[in-house]
Scaffold this motif. Structure first.
Motif, short mmCIF file in Angstrom:
data_model
loop_
_atom_site.label_atom_id
_atom_site.label_comp_id
_atom_site.label_asym_id
_atom_site.label_seq_id
_atom_site.Cartn_x
_atom_site.Cartn_y
_atom_site.Cartn_z
N GLN A 79 -13.76 -12.33 -44.31
CA GLN A 79 -14.78 -12.87 -45.21
C GLN A 79 -14.68 -12.24 -46.59
O GLN A 79 -15.13 -12.82 -47.59
N ARG A 98 -20.12 -21.77 -47.54
CA ARG A 98 -21.08 -20.66 -47.55
C ARG A 98 -20.36 -19.32 -47.39
O ARG A 98 -20.74 -18.32 -48.00
N ARG A 99 -19.30 -19.32 -46.57
CA ARG A 99 -18.56 -18.09 -46.30
C ARG A 99 -17.75 -17.63 -47.51
O ARG A 99 -17.63 -16.43 -47.77
N TYR A 100 -17.22 -18.61 -48.25
CA TYR A 100 -16.40 -18.30 -49.43
C TYR A 100 -17.04 -18.97 -50.65
O TYR A 100 -16.63 -20.07 -51.04
#
Length: 265
Positions: A76, A118-120
């Motif tokens: 992440q 959302r993660r990146y």
């Protein structure tokens, strides 16, 4: 021309459709002087329908495709510059008629795209998908994708929407032109696991370096090689999907859309 040929050929090359047409032919022959041959055709087609519908054949055909490209190890905290999401997750006829995105079995493509966004948070989200309709409404998938992704929290400014492509190879061509990836950037490719081999082959052909991020698995693993289907239509659907991908790999290699028959990691 290739698009329309593929649509017509795909209809007749679907194993379930071909076997039903064969069964119909045998039934018609039962009422003619070729009744003996008709009985044989009916028996063979009925047996093959039984095998393709209930046996693990569909799982055996799709498992090598789904296992070909595993997800890469990307943390992440690592930078991802962009995420390419292939179309094919929407029922555009219902989307147009109802005015809201109608998803099909491949809906994980769009759901995973929102999760990765959302993660990146610095990654651009490039959705590629035009209209696959031959007749009737021809609204592009990009329209429904925008509506759904924004509803799932993806900021409009991060979205790149490609709405002209009508097959996987065009997905790659138009995506390359729109993304303009630079050396050293990391782009992820989101599509169904069973479709990943053909998609990766096309991206490599046009020189767009992406890392596979498969979703929409239809099998659990090797244990499904002995798992029978409780309903025949489920087996037919699985066989149809797997055969379509294998034929697609063959045709794409023969027409120069990929460099290898079965692209590998």
């Amino acid at each position: 021309m290739f698009y329309y040929f593929a649509k017509v050929a795909g209809f007749f090359l679907n194993p379930s459709t071909a076997l039903l047409l064969l069964l119909l032919l045998g039934t018609v022959l039962l009422w003619s002087r070729w009744a003996r041959g008709g009985r044989r055709i009916v028996a063979v087609s009925a047996l093959l329908l039984l095998i393709t519908g209930l046996s693990p054949l569909g799982n055996a055909l799709i498992l090598p495709l789904e296992n070909r490209f595993p997800r890469p190890e990307i943390g992440q905290d690592q930078r991802v510059d962009g995420i390419v999401v292939l179309g094919g997750a929407q029922d555009m006829s219902n989307t147009v008629r109802r005015g809201v995105p109608a998803l099909n079995e491949a809906s994980e493509r769009l759901v995973e795209a929102a999760a990765l966004a959302r993660r990146y948070p610095e990654a651009r989200i490039l959705f590629t998908g035009g209209s696959n309709a031959v007749f009737g409404d021809r609204q592009s998938e990009a329209t429904g994708a925008r509506q759904l992704l924004e509803a799932l929290g993806v900021e409009p400014g991060r979205l790149l929407l490609e709405d002209k492509s009508r097959n996987t190879y065009q997905n790659t061509q138009y995506s390359l032109a729109m993304a303009k990836p630079e050396n050293g950037q990391t782009w992820l490719l989101v599509t169904s696991a069973g479709h990943m081999s053909r998609a990766m082959g096309c991206f490599r052909k046009v020189g767009f370096r992406v890392q596979p991020w498969p979703v929409d698995y239809r099998t659990r693993g090797r244990e499904d090689l002995v798992r029978f289907f409780p309903k025949a239509f489920e087996g037919w659907r699985r066989v149809d999907m797997a055969v379509r991908e294998w034929i697609g790999l063959l045709i794409y290699r023969a027409t120069g859309r990929t460099n290898t028959l079965f692209p590998a990691p």
